[in-house]
Design an enzyme around this catalytic site. Structure first.
Site, PDB file in Angstrom:
ATOM      1  N   LYS A  77       0.762  -1.052   0.041  1.00 21.18           N
ATOM      2  CA  LYS A  77       0.165   0.020   0.032  1.00 21.18           C
ATOM      3  C   LYS A  77       0.865   1.363  -0.121  1.00 21.18           C
ATOM      4  CE  LYS A  77      -0.906   0.158   4.934  1.00 21.18           C
ATOM      5  NZ  LYS A  77      -0.267   1.475   5.441  1.00 21.18           N
ATOM      6  N   ASP A  78       2.239   1.249   0.368  1.00 19.21           N
ATOM      7  CA  ASP A  78       2.952   2.279   0.583  1.00 19.21           C
ATOM      8  C   ASP A  78       3.482   2.579  -0.963  1.00 19.21           C
ATOM      9  OD1 ASP A  78       2.777   2.508   3.056  1.00 19.21           O
ATOM     10  OD2 ASP A  78       4.652   1.550   3.559  1.00 19.21           O
ATOM     11  N   ARG A 125      -8.201   8.126   5.154  1.00 19.21           N
ATOM     12  CA  ARG A 125      -8.991   7.154   4.930  1.00 19.21           C
ATOM     13  C   ARG A 125      -9.923   6.592   6.089  1.00 19.21           C
ATOM     14  NH1 ARG A 125      -8.931   1.811   5.722  1.00 19.21           N
ATOM     15  NH2 ARG A 125      -6.899   2.033   6.378  1.00 19.21           N
ATOM     16  N   ARG A 126      -9.156   6.392   7.335  1.00 20.98           N
ATOM     17  CA  ARG A 126      -9.608   6.108   8.666  1.00 20.98           C
ATOM     18  C   ARG A 126     -10.355   6.983   9.493  1.00 20.98           C
ATOM     19  NH1 ARG A 126      -4.164   3.251   9.757  1.00 20.98           N
ATOM     20  NH2 ARG A 126      -4.354   1.094   8.807  1.00 20.98           N
ATOM     21  N   ARG A 143       1.202   9.796  14.093  1.00 19.97           N
ATOM     22  CA  ARG A 143       2.121   9.097  13.514  1.00 19.97           C
ATOM     23  C   ARG A 143       3.236   8.408  14.429  1.00 19.97           C
ATOM     24  NH1 ARG A 143       6.417  10.859   8.916  1.00 19.97           N
ATOM     25  NH2 ARG A 143       6.497   8.789   9.468  1.00 19.97           N
ATOM     26  N   ARG A 149       2.318   4.006  18.571  1.00 20.48           N
ATOM     27  CA  ARG A 149       0.803   4.072  18.542  1.00 20.48           C
ATOM     28  C   ARG A 149       0.138   3.427  19.726  1.00 20.48           C
ATOM     29  NH1 ARG A 149      -0.641   4.946  12.369  1.00 20.48           N
ATOM     30  NH2 ARG A 149       1.091   6.086  11.550  1.00 20.48           N
ATOM     31  N   CYS A 236      -2.283   7.875  -1.398  1.00 22.08           N
ATOM     32  CA  CYS A 236      -2.485   7.270  -0.139  1.00 22.08           C
ATOM     33  C   CYS A 236      -3.258   8.207   0.682  1.00 22.08           C
ATOM     34  CB  CYS A 236      -1.417   6.484   0.387  1.00 22.08           C
ATOM     35  SG  CYS A 236       0.006   7.382   0.824  1.00 22.08           S
TER      36      CYS A 236
END
Length: 310
Positions: A77-78, A125-126, A143, A149, A236
């Site tokens: 996805k990156d 997106r989230r 981040r 996190r 992204c």
């Protein structure tokens, strides 16, 4: 000859690269050496939306082109959707669970978080999909690596965080997940949970060797998702989500692709789906993107231009 595998130095990137290296050793008997590469994304504390697509992969690709390494492992996805000249995705190994996961204090689920609870995530997106749920949560941009996190929850700085389940699983920390989020609530990012094994296209022997790690169903699913993303011309940082599944149908294997575009504030979204054969994965993605545009997706994508970056 020992093969040099380029990887970022984060715990997750190393775990992913070790997984691929072990699989390659088992499949081919070749020895593999990991070479750590520092990327621009690793050196910056800016939000991912500001850094742009490909910030975690450009240094690895430069090292490939310069023949400092033989192949690289990326979180798929990156990767930018545009192909990289002279390079080739030789393998897409079996995908880890692509869903998003919640880690919340006191073992709570999303529905159990009280109004005003602070929930952190790094993806627009989230953020958009959390706001769309109407749970009156305070969405906080964050981040950092997986450990950073998760520590924000254990320290009490945040009530919960949402991140990719695949990353938590690859680090062996699934026991900390309090809820794996249904794609109906939180549709994943295109290619989430998948890895891309990349090498130089003219290294034909290595292309063939790495091809032994390829998983056809995963490649088809990811191809459909990223084709949709590329056709929408969204990076992204855009509020675009996609999830494809390959399953046995009445007349053989079928691919079922769901896609969504969500306004950053979560007040508007468009969610559609398409089906077809795995061989037509790219066409299915393009067709679903066209359906989304026809339904007004461009107006939602355009709304990101005026969205202030946190």
């Amino acid at each position: 000859m020992t093969l040099r595998l380029g990887t970022r130095g984060s715990a997750l990137a190393l775990a992913q690269s070790h997984h691929v290296a072990d699989a390659l050793r088992a499949a081919t008997g070749r020895d593999v050496e990991l070479v750590e590469i520092v990327t621009a994304g690793d050196q910056s504390s800016a939000p991912v939306q500001q850094l742009g697509v490909g910030v975690f992969v450009s240094a690895l690709r430069d090292a490939l082109t310069a023949k400092e390494i033989d192949f690289a492992v990326h979180s798929y996805k990156d990767l930018p959707t545009a192909p990289a000249g002279g390079l080739h995705i030789a393998a897409v190994p079996p995908r880890e669970d692509p869903r998003d996961a919640l880690v919340a204090s006191e073992g709570r689920t999303l529905a159990e978080l009280p109004p005003g609870a602070r929930i952190g995530t790094g993806a627009l997106r989230r953020m958009a999909q959390l706001r769309a749920l109407g749970l009156q949560l305070e969405v906080v941009p964050i981040r950092g690596n997986v450990d950073t996190r998760l520590r924000k929850v254990s320290s009490g700085e945040l009530d919960a965080v949402v991140l990719a389940r695949a990353g938590i699983a690859r680090l062996g920390r699934t026991a900390e997940i309090t809820e794996t989020l249904d794609p109906m609530l939180m549709l994943p990012a295109p290619a989430q949970g998948a890895l891309a094994v990349e090498c130089r296209i003219d290294d034909e022997d290595l292309v063939e060797l790495l091809g032994r790690l390829d998983h056809a169903s995963t490649r088809a699913a990811v191809t459909a998702e990223r084709s949709m993303l590329a056709t929408l011309e969204a990076g992204c940082s855009a509020p675009v989500a996609a999830f494809a599944e390959v399953a046995e149908g009445d007349s053989g294997e079928e691919i079922y692709l769901r896609g969504a575009v969500i306004s950053p504030d979560g007040t508007r979204d468009i969610r559609l789906s398409r089906t077809g054969t795995p061989a037509a994965a790219a066409e299915i993605g393009r067709a679903l993107a066209a359906d989304l545009v026809e339904s007004g997706a461009e107006t939602l994508l355009g709304s990101t231009e005026n969205e202030s970056h946190p």
